[in-house]
Design a protein around this motif. Structure first.
Motif, PDB file in Angstrom:
ATOM      1  N   GLY A   1      37.928  42.418  54.834  1.00 24.89           N
ATOM      2  CA  GLY A   1      36.725  41.627  55.060  1.00 24.89           C
ATOM      3  C   GLY A   1      35.912  41.466  53.794  1.00 24.89           C
ATOM      4  N   VAL A   2      35.112  40.424  53.766  1.00 26.17           N
ATOM      5  CA  VAL A   2      34.292  40.128  52.582  1.00 26.17           C
ATOM      6  C   VAL A   2      32.870  39.798  53.007  1.00 26.17           C
ATOM      7  CG1 VAL A   2      36.238  39.263  51.232  1.00 26.17           C
ATOM      8  CG2 VAL A   2      34.927  37.671  52.657  1.00 26.17           C
ATOM      9  N   PRO A   3      31.898  39.978  52.108  1.00 24.71           N
ATOM     10  CA  PRO A   3      30.528  39.535  52.395  1.00 24.71           C
ATOM     11  C   PRO A   3      30.490  38.025  52.613  1.00 24.71           C
ATOM     12  CG  PRO A   3      30.595  40.973  50.460  1.00 24.71           C
ATOM     13  CD  PRO A   3      32.006  40.640  50.791  1.00 24.71           C
ATOM     14  N   LYS A   4      29.490  37.564  53.342  1.00 21.69           N
ATOM     15  CA  LYS A   4      29.348  36.127  53.592  1.00 21.69           C
ATOM     16  C   LYS A   4      29.255  35.318  52.299  1.00 21.69           C
ATOM     17  CE  LYS A   4      27.167  35.967  58.164  1.00 21.69           C
ATOM     18  NZ  LYS A   4      25.939  35.615  58.905  1.00 21.69           N
ATOM     19  N   SER A   5      28.758  35.926  51.260  1.00 24.53           N
ATOM     20  CA  SER A   5      28.582  35.202  50.002  1.00 24.53           C
ATOM     21  C   SER A   5      29.914  34.762  49.393  1.00 24.53           C
ATOM     22  CB  SER A   5      27.838  36.087  48.996  1.00 24.53           C
ATOM     23  OG  SER A   5      28.557  37.296  48.753  1.00 24.53           O
ATOM     24  N   VAL A   6      31.008  35.436  49.743  1.00 23.26           N
ATOM     25  CA  VAL A   6      32.308  35.114  49.134  1.00 23.26           C
ATOM     26  C   VAL A   6      32.847  33.777  49.637  1.00 23.26           C
ATOM     27  CG1 VAL A   6      34.700  35.865  48.855  1.00 23.26           C
ATOM     28  CG2 VAL A   6      32.831  37.520  48.608  1.00 23.26           C
ATOM     29  N   PRO A   7      32.969  33.544  50.962  1.00 24.76           N
ATOM     30  CA  PRO A   7      33.407  32.208  51.388  1.00 24.76           C
ATOM     31  C   PRO A   7      32.420  31.110  51.005  1.00 24.76           C
ATOM     32  CG  PRO A   7      32.832  33.589  53.285  1.00 24.76           C
ATOM     33  CD  PRO A   7      32.892  34.473  52.102  1.00 24.76           C
ATOM     34  N   GLU A   8      31.126  31.438  50.960  1.00 26.93           N
ATOM     35  CA  GLU A   8      30.136  30.445  50.526  1.00 26.93           C
ATOM     36  C   GLU A   8      30.400  30.041  49.077  1.00 26.93           C
ATOM     37  OE1 GLU A   8      26.398  32.320  51.184  1.00 26.93           O
ATOM     38  OE2 GLU A   8      26.469  32.077  53.374  1.00 26.93           O
ATOM     39  N   ASP A   9      30.717  31.040  48.242  1.00 29.22           N
ATOM     40  CA  ASP A   9      31.034  30.771  46.836  1.00 29.22           C
ATOM     41  C   ASP A   9      32.298  29.926  46.731  1.00 29.22           C
ATOM     42  OD1 ASP A   9      30.992  30.868  44.072  1.00 29.22           O
ATOM     43  OD2 ASP A   9      31.931  32.840  43.952  1.00 29.22           O
ATOM     44  N   ALA A  10      33.291  30.263  47.563  1.00 27.06           N
ATOM     45  CA  ALA A  10      34.548  29.502  47.544  1.00 27.06           C
ATOM     46  C   ALA A  10      34.300  28.040  47.906  1.00 27.06           C
ATOM     47  CB  ALA A  10      35.550  30.131  48.506  1.00 27.06           C
ATOM     48  N   GLN A  11      33.482  27.812  48.929  1.00 25.09           N
ATOM     49  CA  GLN A  11      33.164  26.440  49.331  1.00 25.09           C
ATOM     50  C   GLN A  11      32.428  25.696  48.233  1.00 25.09           C
ATOM     51  OE1 GLN A  11      31.053  27.154  53.019  1.00 25.09           O
ATOM     52  NE2 GLN A  11      32.861  26.691  54.254  1.00 25.09           N
ATOM     53  N   ASN A  12      31.490  26.377  47.600  1.00 32.37           N
ATOM     54  CA  ASN A  12      30.715  25.749  46.530  1.00 32.37           C
ATOM     55  C   ASN A  12      31.597  25.350  45.354  1.00 32.37           C
ATOM     56  OD1 ASN A  12      28.332  26.036  47.981  1.00 32.37           O
ATOM     57  ND2 ASN A  12      27.786  27.971  46.996  1.00 32.37           N
ATOM     58  N   ARG A  13      32.673  26.109  45.157  1.00 34.21           N
ATOM     59  CA  ARG A  13      33.580  25.813  44.044  1.00 34.21           C
ATOM     60  C   ARG A  13      34.726  24.896  44.453  1.00 34.21           C
ATOM     61  NH1 ARG A  13      36.187  30.374  41.289  1.00 34.21           N
ATOM     62  NH2 ARG A  13      36.830  28.615  40.003  1.00 34.21           N
ATOM     63  N   GLY A  14      34.742  24.515  45.723  1.00 37.36           N
ATOM     64  CA  GLY A  14      35.792  23.622  46.186  1.00 37.36           C
ATOM     65  C   GLY A  14      37.136  24.284  46.354  1.00 37.36           C
ATOM     66  N   LEU A  15      37.150  25.598  46.554  1.00 36.90           N
ATOM     67  CA  LEU A  15      38.404  26.322  46.740  1.00 36.90           C
ATOM     68  C   LEU A  15      38.812  26.290  48.213  1.00 36.90           C
ATOM     69  CD1 LEU A  15      37.646  29.518  44.602  1.00 36.90           C
ATOM     70  CD2 LEU A  15      38.933  27.482  43.886  1.00 36.90           C
ATOM     71  N   ALA A  16      40.086  26.083  48.455  1.00 35.92           N
ATOM     72  CA  ALA A  16      40.609  26.206  49.817  1.00 35.92           C
ATOM     73  C   ALA A  16      40.908  27.682  50.054  1.00 35.92           C
ATOM     74  CB  ALA A  16      41.881  25.376  49.966  1.00 35.92           C
ATOM     75  N   TYR A  17      40.395  28.226  51.169  1.00 38.80           N
ATOM     76  CA  TYR A  17      40.608  29.657  51.373  1.00 38.80           C
ATOM     77  C   TYR A  17      41.123  29.958  52.773  1.00 38.80           C
ATOM     78  CZ  TYR A  17      36.072  29.769  53.825  1.00 38.80           C
ATOM     79  OH  TYR A  17      35.034  29.545  54.698  1.00 38.80           O
ATOM     80  N   PHE A  18      41.834  31.078  52.868  1.00 38.97           N
ATOM     81  CA  PHE A  18      42.317  31.620  54.134  1.00 38.97           C
ATOM     82  C   PHE A  18      41.725  33.017  54.272  1.00 38.97           C
ATOM     83  CE2 PHE A  18      45.729  28.895  52.452  1.00 38.97           C
ATOM     84  CZ  PHE A  18      45.759  27.928  53.447  1.00 38.97           C
ATOM     85  N   ASP A  19      41.141  33.291  55.416  1.00 38.42           N
ATOM     86  CA  ASP A  19      40.486  34.575  55.641  1.00 38.42           C
ATOM     87  C   ASP A  19      41.436  35.503  56.403  1.00 38.42           C
ATOM     88  OD1 ASP A  19      38.842  36.696  56.072  1.00 38.42           O
ATOM     89  OD2 ASP A  19      37.223  35.561  56.999  1.00 38.42           O
TER      90      ASP A  19
END
Length: 323
Positions: free
Chosen positions: A85-103
């Protein structure tokens, strides 16, 4: 060769079951593998997907690149978040950078995250039982505002912790803790703060509880217990503690090559288990290594059957289905 085999000392092995991979670990590994299959290498993974070097090295060989932080991931890449698991700030950062992510967060850890949010929304301060610095603890604290949770690591901490409003208090726990130690800590919190609200079910996951129970079942019959797992794996370290609490010496090893045969001097019955991040192949390699020196007789001690599976993220599930 026959004479050498006949002269080997017999060693009885009690294999704890359940052991090894849990559903959350299996799901996390599948997420990385399916992401590689669907999108091709490289797939970036933030932190170790699970705490096991063999697993990490195997995925690295397939094209996974492990990084400490998102700023190491290039633009337009795909990234996977670890099972812890990761803090909420991590997927938010990924979205801001335009990264596609899988949790790949274990669903049982995600459940704790949701509980934390609900308790804070209800106006309660949370006392969180866990180990400082563990990725799961960092991730859970990162679900709520700073100051909304206080870490409690030990029974001594539980005796000393001070809260502003004892009538609006909740507790949650890391999923990979010692069942016995956690029960004592929670009992202390409930004695000190009678109004404290706990989770509806145990936060300690079924796999952690089952593997600890399996070690309890064999430890008293063994001269030594070997736990196959990583030194940074919380659930593996807890298995060592469970054996030692039962009065049986225990050793943590990552690979068969790490065995010191001097450990087996005077040992007639050896217990073997594996942490939830350790694949069964490591157990078989370990027993194969021991069989080079001893006449081994295996007996599996089953204390629970596990049939739980967790679904893959929707965007990867289709790729995993051959139909």
């Amino acid at each position: 060769m026959t004479e050498q085999n006949e002269n080997r000392r017999r060693l009885d092995i009690l294999l704890a079951a359940p052991r090894g991979f849990c559903a959350g670990v299996d799901r996390a590994i599948q997420i990385v593998e399916q992401a590689l299959e669907r999108h091709g290498a490289p797939i970036y993974v933030r932190h170790e997907i699970v705490h096991n070097k063999f697993v990490v090295d195997s995925l690295r060989a397939k094209g996974a690149i492990f990084v400490d932080e998102l700023d190491e991931v290039p633009a337009n890449a795909h990234v996977v978040f670890s099972a812890h698991g990761v803090p909420k700030s991590v997927p938010e950062d990924a979205q801001n950078r335009g990264l596609a992510y899988f949790d790949a967060t274990c669903p049982l850890v995600s459940k704790v995250h949701r509980q934390a949010e609900r308790q804070v929304e209800a106006g309660r301060h949370i006392l969180f039982v866990g180990h400082k610095g563990h990725p799961e603890v960092i991730g859970t604290f990162g679900q709520v505002a700073s100051g909304a949770m206080t870490l409690v690591e030990t029974e001594e901490d539980a005796e000393k912790v001070e809260v502003a409003d004892p009538e609006n208090l909740a507790f949650l726990t890391q999923t990979t803790l010692s069942v016995d130690d956690t029960a004592e800590i929670v009992a202390t919190l409930q004695r000190r703060f009678p109004a404290i609200v706990g989770p509806k079910g145990e936060d300690i996951c079924y796999a952690t509880s089952n593997r600890q129970a399996a070690v309890k079942a064999i430890a008293g019959r063994c001269d030594l217990v070997i736990v196959i797992g990583a030194p940074n794996s919380s659930n593996s370290l807890r298995l060592v503690e469970v054996a030692e609490r039962a009065g049986t010496p225990a050793r943590l090893v990552q690979r068969a090559e790490e065995i010191d045969f001097n450990w087996l001097d005077g040992v007639t019955t050896l217990g073997i288990t594996a942490g939830a991040s350790a694949p069964e192949v490591l157990v078989r390699q370990f027993i194969s290594r021991i069989s080079e020196r001893f006449e081994v007789r295996e007996d599996q001690v089953v204390t629970a059957e596990e049939s739980i599976t967790f679904k893959l993220p929707r965007e990867l599930a289709a790729a995993a289905d051959p139909a």
